[in-house]
Design an enzyme around this catalytic site. Structure first.
Site, short mmCIF file in Angstrom:
data_model
loop_
_atom_site.label_atom_id
_atom_site.label_comp_id
_atom_site.label_asym_id
_atom_site.label_seq_id
_atom_site.Cartn_x
_atom_site.Cartn_y
_atom_site.Cartn_z
N HIS A 26 -35.33 -2.68 0.16
CA HIS A 26 -36.49 -1.93 -0.29
C HIS A 26 -37.65 -2.09 0.68
O HIS A 26 -38.62 -2.80 0.41
CB HIS A 26 -36.89 -2.37 -1.69
N GLU B 291 -30.48 -3.88 -8.70
CA GLU B 291 -29.82 -5.17 -8.89
C GLU B 291 -29.45 -5.38 -10.35
O GLU B 291 -28.34 -5.85 -10.67
CB GLU B 291 -30.71 -6.31 -8.40
N THR C 87 -32.86 -11.59 -9.12
CA THR C 87 -33.19 -12.63 -8.14
C THR C 87 -34.61 -12.54 -7.60
O THR C 87 -35.07 -13.48 -6.96
CB THR C 87 -32.22 -12.59 -6.95
#
Length: 333
Positions: free
Chosen positions: A63, A148, A186
């Site tokens: 990103h 994610e 995460t």
């Protein structure tokens, strides 16, 4: 001038109204690329060298706007789903990971795949599969819609419930309060995640912790460095993209830790000189998907406005390196 400042030692906020106070930049260390991002970006670069353009990448490889635009200029085609990739072509899966359904879709189209998922994300996937096999309810702390989260939840959709922050806890129900575990995205704020866990545990006293920390070392380290310098900063600038969860979290952490103001920018040209009014100390850091050249650009811009003194604030040293995907290991120099 450059001098290192260790954690919580010798950093005091300058008086913003004191025109004689020196202008300075506190530069967070560590910052920028983590091992997982470096692995993912090098994976795409090596795939280009080995196979030539075009190659396809599902979603953004990481990103960061600059990284994506640079790779697009080199012949990478970014797609949202595998059905946009020509049958039989090469597709790289991003650092954020994908669900089993995406792997199945790629196989149905005879796509050649290279998986650049960060190994720390893969660890969370393995945890989700393990606890689903043991029939646990899995409470996945993360942001709805983040790639994610979608990949991890896809490993065990019948067992995973998303918990999008502390306020989402009240709506959570489980089948057996003795078989509940939490996992996390995460790239979250460590403090907010722990607040969410605290609320979950108040509701489910037998809630189990993951076998090891899910929030990655790099996310935690970057937040720690910002916490160390923020109380001394009239302004904190975070270099990173708006769709980067860990970069956005750094802005939040800076404000919570006592910075006078904090802003997120992709490039030096986005820094507004009006932010500098009454400012003597600026903190500078970058998200885990940000190349150092972008930080250098901000430092040059700050120097042009009188912030030429740079003092590193070092809270950790990172040495972790991940191997490339097996398809490319012999190609790395």
């Amino acid at each position: 001038m450059s001098s290192a400042i260790p954690l919580n030692v010798g950093i005091v906020r300058s008086a913003g109204v004191d025109a004689d106070a020196p202008k300075r930049v506190l530069l967070a260390e560590p910052r920028g690329y983590c091992a997982g991002v470096d692995r993912a970006v090098v994976t795409v670069e090596k795939a280009l060298e080995k196979h030539g353009a075009p190659i396809y990448v599902r979603k953004e490889i990481v990103h960061n706007r600059h990284v994506v635009e640079t790779l697009r200029d080199r012949g990478v085609i970014f797609v949202d789903e595998t059905d946009e990739v020509p049958e039989g072509a090469l597709v790289v899966f991003s650092a954020h990971g994908v669900s089993p359904a995406v792997h199945e879709s790629a196989a149905e189209r005879n796509l050649h795949t290279i998986d650049a998922t960060c190994p720390l994300v893969t660890k969370v996937h393995q945890e989700a599969k393990r606890f689903a096999r043991d029939d646990f309810d899995i409470l996945l702390i993360g942001h709805e819609g983040h790639e994610e989260v979608e990949g991890t939840a896809g490993e065990a959709p019948d067992h995973v419930q998303l918990v999008d922050g502390p306020d989402a806890v009240d709506a959570i129900t489980v089948r057996d309060e003795n078989k509940v575990i939490w996992l996390s995205q995460t790239t979250l704020s460590v403090d907010e995640t722990m607040e969410t866990v605290h609320r979950l545990r108040a509701k489910f006293p037998n809630l189990q912790d993951p076998p090891s920390d899910d929030i990655c070392y790099a996310t935690s380290n970057r937040q720690t460095a910002v916490k160390a310098m923020a109380p001394a900063c009239d302004l904190v600038i975070v270099v990173g993209s708006r769709n980067s969860s860990n970069s956005v979290r750094l802005v939040e952490v800076a404000l919570t830790a006592g910075a006078g103001a904090a802003h997120l920018v992709d490039y030096a040209r986005e820094v507004d000189p009006a932010w500098f009014e009454g400012v003597r100390t600026i903190g500078l850091t970058s998200g885990a998907s940000v190349p150092e050249i972008l930080v250098e650009g901000v430092l040059e811009m700050l120097a042009q406005h009188g912030f030429g003194e740079v003092q590193p604030v070092t809270t950790a040293n990172e040495t972790l390196v991940f191997s490339l995907p097996r398809e490319l290991r012999t190609a790395r120099s």
